[in-house]
Design a protein around this motif. Structure first.
Motif, short mmCIF file in Angstrom:
data_model
loop_
_atom_site.label_atom_id
_atom_site.label_comp_id
_atom_site.label_asym_id
_atom_site.label_seq_id
_atom_site.Cartn_x
_atom_site.Cartn_y
_atom_site.Cartn_z
N SER A 131 0.82 -1.21 0.00
CA SER A 131 0.00 0.00 0.00
C SER A 131 0.85 1.26 0.00
O SER A 131 2.03 1.24 0.36
CB SER A 131 -0.92 0.01 1.22
OG SER A 131 -0.17 0.26 2.40
N ARG A 132 0.23 2.37 -0.41
CA ARG A 132 0.89 3.67 -0.35
C ARG A 132 1.33 3.98 1.06
O ARG A 132 2.40 4.53 1.28
CB ARG A 132 -0.08 4.76 -0.78
CG ARG A 132 -0.04 5.14 -2.17
CD ARG A 132 -0.93 6.34 -2.37
NE ARG A 132 -0.99 6.60 -3.78
CZ ARG A 132 -1.77 7.47 -4.35
NH1 ARG A 132 -2.59 8.18 -3.62
NH2 ARG A 132 -1.74 7.65 -5.63
N TRP A 133 0.50 3.66 2.02
CA TRP A 133 0.80 3.92 3.42
C TRP A 133 2.06 3.17 3.83
O TRP A 133 2.93 3.73 4.50
CB TRP A 133 -0.38 3.54 4.31
CG TRP A 133 -0.14 3.86 5.75
CD1 TRP A 133 -0.35 5.06 6.36
CD2 TRP A 133 0.39 2.99 6.74
NE1 TRP A 133 0.01 4.99 7.67
CE2 TRP A 133 0.47 3.73 7.94
CE3 TRP A 133 0.81 1.67 6.74
CZ2 TRP A 133 0.95 3.18 9.12
CZ3 TRP A 133 1.29 1.14 7.93
CH2 TRP A 133 1.35 1.88 9.10
N ASP A 134 2.16 1.89 3.44
CA ASP A 134 3.34 1.10 3.78
C ASP A 134 4.60 1.69 3.17
O ASP A 134 5.65 1.77 3.82
CB ASP A 134 3.18 -0.35 3.31
CG ASP A 134 2.14 -1.12 4.11
OD1 ASP A 134 1.95 -0.81 5.30
OD2 ASP A 134 1.52 -2.03 3.52
N VAL A 135 4.52 2.11 1.93
CA VAL A 135 5.67 2.70 1.25
C VAL A 135 6.05 4.01 1.92
O VAL A 135 7.22 4.27 2.20
CB VAL A 135 5.38 2.90 -0.25
CG1 VAL A 135 6.48 3.70 -0.92
CG2 VAL A 135 5.19 1.56 -0.95
N SER A 136 5.05 4.85 2.21
CA SER A 136 5.31 6.13 2.88
C SER A 136 5.95 5.91 4.24
O SER A 136 6.89 6.62 4.62
CB SER A 136 4.02 6.93 3.04
OG SER A 136 3.51 7.31 1.79
#
Length: 89
Positions: free
Chosen positions: A32-37
């Motif tokens: 997810s975007r959240w994980d990458v961020s």
């Protein structure tokens, strides 16, 4: 997130899980975007801590014998703060 390049990459390179499955057959791991961020934030924090540790060591090595107590650490902290302020301006 401090890295504008990373933020831009995440924004433009991500897709929904459904879009990914349609494009690539859904055989790969989807992050997810959240994980990458979060991973980028942690990496940036690590880099800042390494820079602070190096600055403390360099200043301490330079100032040994001149100043006593935690003066070298205070000087290094002030130096790092000024570097950080310059980055944000």
């Amino acid at each position: 997130m401090k890295s504008e390049k990373a933020k831009e990459y995440i924004t433009h390179a991500t897709c929904t899980a459904q879009e990914y499955a349609e494009r690539f057959g859904g055989r790969e791991l989807v992050v997810s975007r959240w994980d990458v961020s979060t991973a980028i934030e942690l990496a940036e924090q690590d880099a800042e801590m390494r820079m602070q540790t190096k600055a403390h060591k360099i200043i301490l090595d330079m100032m040994t014998g001149i100043f006593h107590g935690n003066m070298p650490q205070k000087i290094a902290d002030e130096f790092i703060q000024k570097l950080t302020d310059d980055e944000n301006n």
